[in-house]
Design a protein around this motif. Structure first.
Motif, PDB file in Angstrom:
ATOM      1  N   GLU A 172     -36.868  86.534 -36.114  1.00 53.23           N
ATOM      2  CA  GLU A 172     -36.879  87.545 -35.438  1.00 53.23           C
ATOM      3  C   GLU A 172     -35.540  88.388 -34.836  1.00 53.23           C
ATOM      4  O   GLU A 172     -34.222  87.268 -34.545  1.00 53.23           O
ATOM      5  CB  GLU A 172     -37.945  87.244 -34.154  1.00 53.23           C
ATOM      6  N   GLY A 173     -35.021  89.116 -33.941  1.00 49.77           N
ATOM      7  CA  GLY A 173     -34.300  90.124 -33.488  1.00 49.77           C
ATOM      8  C   GLY A 173     -34.070  89.300 -32.405  1.00 49.77           C
ATOM      9  O   GLY A 173     -35.059  89.246 -31.306  1.00 49.77           O
ATOM     10  N   VAL A 174     -33.322  88.649 -31.523  1.00 51.45           N
ATOM     11  CA  VAL A 174     -32.722  88.425 -30.515  1.00 51.45           C
ATOM     12  C   VAL A 174     -31.999  89.215 -29.710  1.00 51.45           C
ATOM     13  O   VAL A 174     -32.361  89.548 -28.886  1.00 51.45           O
ATOM     14  CB  VAL A 174     -32.059  86.789 -30.746  1.00 51.45           C
ATOM     15  N   ALA A 175     -30.126  89.964 -29.843  1.00 47.67           N
ATOM     16  CA  ALA A 175     -29.892  91.022 -29.187  1.00 47.67           C
ATOM     17  C   ALA A 175     -29.277  91.282 -30.230  1.00 47.67           C
ATOM     18  O   ALA A 175     -29.043  90.402 -31.224  1.00 47.67           O
ATOM     19  CB  ALA A 175     -29.132  90.170 -28.438  1.00 47.67           C
ATOM     20  N   THR A 176     -28.531  92.545 -29.997  1.00 47.61           N
ATOM     21  CA  THR A 176     -27.208  92.730 -30.811  1.00 47.61           C
ATOM     22  C   THR A 176     -26.507  94.709 -30.142  1.00 47.61           C
ATOM     23  O   THR A 176     -26.886  93.986 -29.315  1.00 47.61           O
ATOM     24  CB  THR A 176     -28.063  94.258 -31.565  1.00 47.61           C
ATOM     25  N   CYS A 177     -25.292  94.378 -30.474  1.00 52.64           N
ATOM     26  CA  CYS A 177     -23.896  94.931 -30.133  1.00 52.64           C
ATOM     27  C   CYS A 177     -23.529  95.138 -31.319  1.00 52.64           C
ATOM     28  O   CYS A 177     -23.688  95.021 -32.719  1.00 52.64           O
ATOM     29  CB  CYS A 177     -23.204  93.761 -29.419  1.00 52.64           C
ATOM     30  N   TYR A 178     -22.414  96.586 -31.305  1.00 50.89           N
ATOM     31  CA  TYR A 178     -22.482  97.472 -31.837  1.00 50.89           C
ATOM     32  C   TYR A 178     -20.788  97.725 -31.712  1.00 50.89           C
ATOM     33  O   TYR A 178     -20.290  97.221 -31.080  1.00 50.89           O
ATOM     34  CB  TYR A 178     -22.366  99.196 -31.790  1.00 50.89           C
ATOM     35  N   ARG A 179     -19.802  97.004 -32.636  1.00 51.73           N
ATOM     36  CA  ARG A 179     -18.611  97.276 -32.843  1.00 51.73           C
ATOM     37  C   ARG A 179     -17.660  98.012 -32.530  1.00 51.73           C
ATOM     38  O   ARG A 179     -18.100  99.702 -32.392  1.00 51.73           O
ATOM     39  CB  ARG A 179     -18.159  96.904 -34.098  1.00 51.73           C
ATOM     40  N   GLY A 180     -16.853  98.119 -30.995  1.00 52.79           N
ATOM     41  CA  GLY A 180     -16.082  99.209 -30.599  1.00 52.79           C
ATOM     42  C   GLY A 180     -17.079  99.885 -29.330  1.00 52.79           C
ATOM     43  O   GLY A 180     -16.605 100.403 -28.739  1.00 52.79           O
ATOM     44  N   PHE A 181     -18.265  99.968 -29.186  1.00 51.94           N
ATOM     45  CA  PHE A 181     -19.000  99.851 -27.852  1.00 51.94           C
ATOM     46  C   PHE A 181     -19.934  99.213 -27.607  1.00 51.94           C
ATOM     47  O   PHE A 181     -19.651  97.850 -27.185  1.00 51.94           O
ATOM     48  CB  PHE A 181     -20.433 100.767 -28.815  1.00 51.94           C
ATOM     49  N   THR A 182     -19.956  99.598 -26.145  1.00 49.82           N
ATOM     50  CA  THR A 182     -20.672  98.704 -24.921  1.00 49.82           C
ATOM     51  C   THR A 182     -22.588  98.182 -25.332  1.00 49.82           C
ATOM     52  O   THR A 182     -22.946  98.170 -24.116  1.00 49.82           O
ATOM     53  CB  THR A 182     -20.146  99.012 -23.674  1.00 49.82           C
ATOM     54  N   LEU A 183     -22.229  99.486 -25.912  1.00 48.29           N
ATOM     55  CA  LEU A 183     -24.028  99.132 -26.610  1.00 48.29           C
ATOM     56  C   LEU A 183     -24.659  98.309 -27.436  1.00 48.29           C
ATOM     57  O   LEU A 183     -24.225  97.505 -27.879  1.00 48.29           O
ATOM     58  CB  LEU A 183     -24.268 100.788 -27.717  1.00 48.29           C
ATOM     59  N   THR A 184     -25.772  97.839 -26.251  1.00 51.39           N
ATOM     60  CA  THR A 184     -26.381  96.485 -26.575  1.00 51.39           C
ATOM     61  C   THR A 184     -27.983  96.638 -26.267  1.00 51.39           C
ATOM     62  O   THR A 184     -28.546  96.535 -25.876  1.00 51.39           O
ATOM     63  CB  THR A 184     -26.105  95.543 -25.462  1.00 51.39           C
ATOM     64  N   TYR A 185     -28.843  96.154 -27.697  1.00 42.81           N
ATOM     65  CA  TYR A 185     -30.181  95.927 -27.299  1.00 42.81           C
ATOM     66  C   TYR A 185     -30.575  94.553 -27.111  1.00 42.81           C
ATOM     67  O   TYR A 185     -30.200  93.093 -28.142  1.00 42.81           O
ATOM     68  CB  TYR A 185     -30.702  97.025 -28.496  1.00 42.81           C
ATOM     69  N   TYR A 186     -31.635  94.649 -26.770  1.00 42.10           N
ATOM     70  CA  TYR A 186     -31.892  92.633 -26.917  1.00 42.10           C
ATOM     71  C   TYR A 186     -33.521  92.680 -26.502  1.00 42.10           C
ATOM     72  O   TYR A 186     -34.238  94.349 -26.537  1.00 42.10           O
ATOM     73  CB  TYR A 186     -32.082  92.241 -24.925  1.00 42.10           C
ATOM     74  N   ALA A 187     -34.878  91.724 -27.262  1.00 44.92           N
ATOM     75  CA  ALA A 187     -35.836  91.779 -27.753  1.00 44.92           C
ATOM     76  C   ALA A 187     -36.222  91.788 -26.304  1.00 44.92           C
ATOM     77  O   ALA A 187     -35.329  91.213 -25.100  1.00 44.92           O
ATOM     78  CB  ALA A 187     -36.055  90.914 -28.597  1.00 44.92           C
ATOM     79  N   ASP A 188     -38.068  91.796 -26.020  1.00 42.95           N
ATOM     80  CA  ASP A 188     -38.476  91.474 -24.516  1.00 42.95           C
ATOM     81  C   ASP A 188     -38.232  89.748 -23.976  1.00 42.95           C
ATOM     82  O   ASP A 188     -37.651  89.768 -22.608  1.00 42.95           O
ATOM     83  CB  ASP A 188     -39.515  91.903 -24.499  1.00 42.95           C
ATOM     84  N   PHE A 189     -38.224  89.106 -25.235  1.00 41.94           N
ATOM     85  CA  PHE A 189     -38.186  87.494 -24.798  1.00 41.94           C
ATOM     86  C   PHE A 189     -37.318  87.413 -24.481  1.00 41.94           C
ATOM     87  O   PHE A 189     -36.178  86.243 -23.425  1.00 41.94           O
ATOM     88  CB  PHE A 189     -38.341  86.894 -25.689  1.00 41.94           C
ATOM     89  N   ALA A 190     -35.439  88.199 -24.096  1.00 44.32           N
ATOM     90  CA  ALA A 190     -34.036  87.929 -23.832  1.00 44.32           C
ATOM     91  C   ALA A 190     -33.914  88.752 -22.505  1.00 44.32           C
ATOM     92  O   ALA A 190     -32.465  88.449 -21.969  1.00 44.32           O
ATOM     93  CB  ALA A 190     -33.790  88.003 -25.283  1.00 44.32           C
ATOM     94  N   LYS A 191     -34.307  89.163 -22.061  1.00 46.95           N
ATOM     95  CA  LYS A 191     -34.167  90.338 -21.451  1.00 46.95           C
ATOM     96  C   LYS A 191     -33.714  89.272 -19.645  1.00 46.95           C
ATOM     97  O   LYS A 191     -34.535  88.889 -19.710  1.00 46.95           O
ATOM     98  CB  LYS A 191     -34.882  91.227 -21.158  1.00 46.95           C
ATOM     99  N   GLY A 192     -32.853  89.475 -19.283  1.00 42.70           N
ATOM    100  CA  GLY A 192     -32.118  88.752 -18.111  1.00 42.70           C
ATOM    101  C   GLY A 192     -31.700  87.292 -18.506  1.00 42.70           C
ATOM    102  O   GLY A 192     -31.928  86.552 -17.369  1.00 42.70           O
TER     103      GLY A 192
END
Length: 123
Positions: A43-63
């Motif tokens: 399962e995905g935990v978190a992601t980030c985009y090279r050169g960008f500050t955009l990030t996303y998190y799975a619900d269990f990882a947020k916070g």
């Protein structure tokens, strides 16, 4: 050839913290951390985009978890705080080499993977 090498995982008690680092050789579009517990799907935990500050998190990882990148060091780090026993899993670094419209939480979106590193959290 892009290679991903995860740092050694480790063990921690519940409520404590661990940091995972993925060292990236080569150019990538985005990176992510996944995890897989025994008998469960990856399962995905978190992601980030090279050169960008955009990030996303799975619900269990947020916070609790924070993904970050250091372009100079070519690393992608996952800081895990307030760990829980259910965070116990093999953690994998993954990279997308170029843009594709795949969902960041899907393993098929990624072109290359690290070898994985074990994280164990005790209660």
């Amino acid at each position: 050839l892009v290679r991903l090498v995860e740092s050694e995982g480790g063990s921690a008690q519940a409520g404590r913290s661990l940091t995972l680092t993925c060292t990236v050789s080569g150019n990538i579009y985005s990176a992510a951390w996944f995890r897989q517990a025994p008998g469960k799907e990856r399962e995905g935990v978190a992601t980030c985009y090279r050169g960008f500050t955009l990030t996303y998190y799975a619900d269990f990882a947020k916070g609790r978890f924070t993904i970050s990148q250091d372009n100079a060091k070519r690393t992608v780090t996952l800081q895990m705080d307030n760990l829980r026993p259910e965070d116990t899993a093999m953690y994998y670094c993954a990279a997308r080499l170029s843009y594709n419209p795949g969902n960041w939480t899907k393993t098929a979106t990624y072109d290359t993977w690290g070898q994985g590193t074990q994280v164990t959290v005790s209660s």
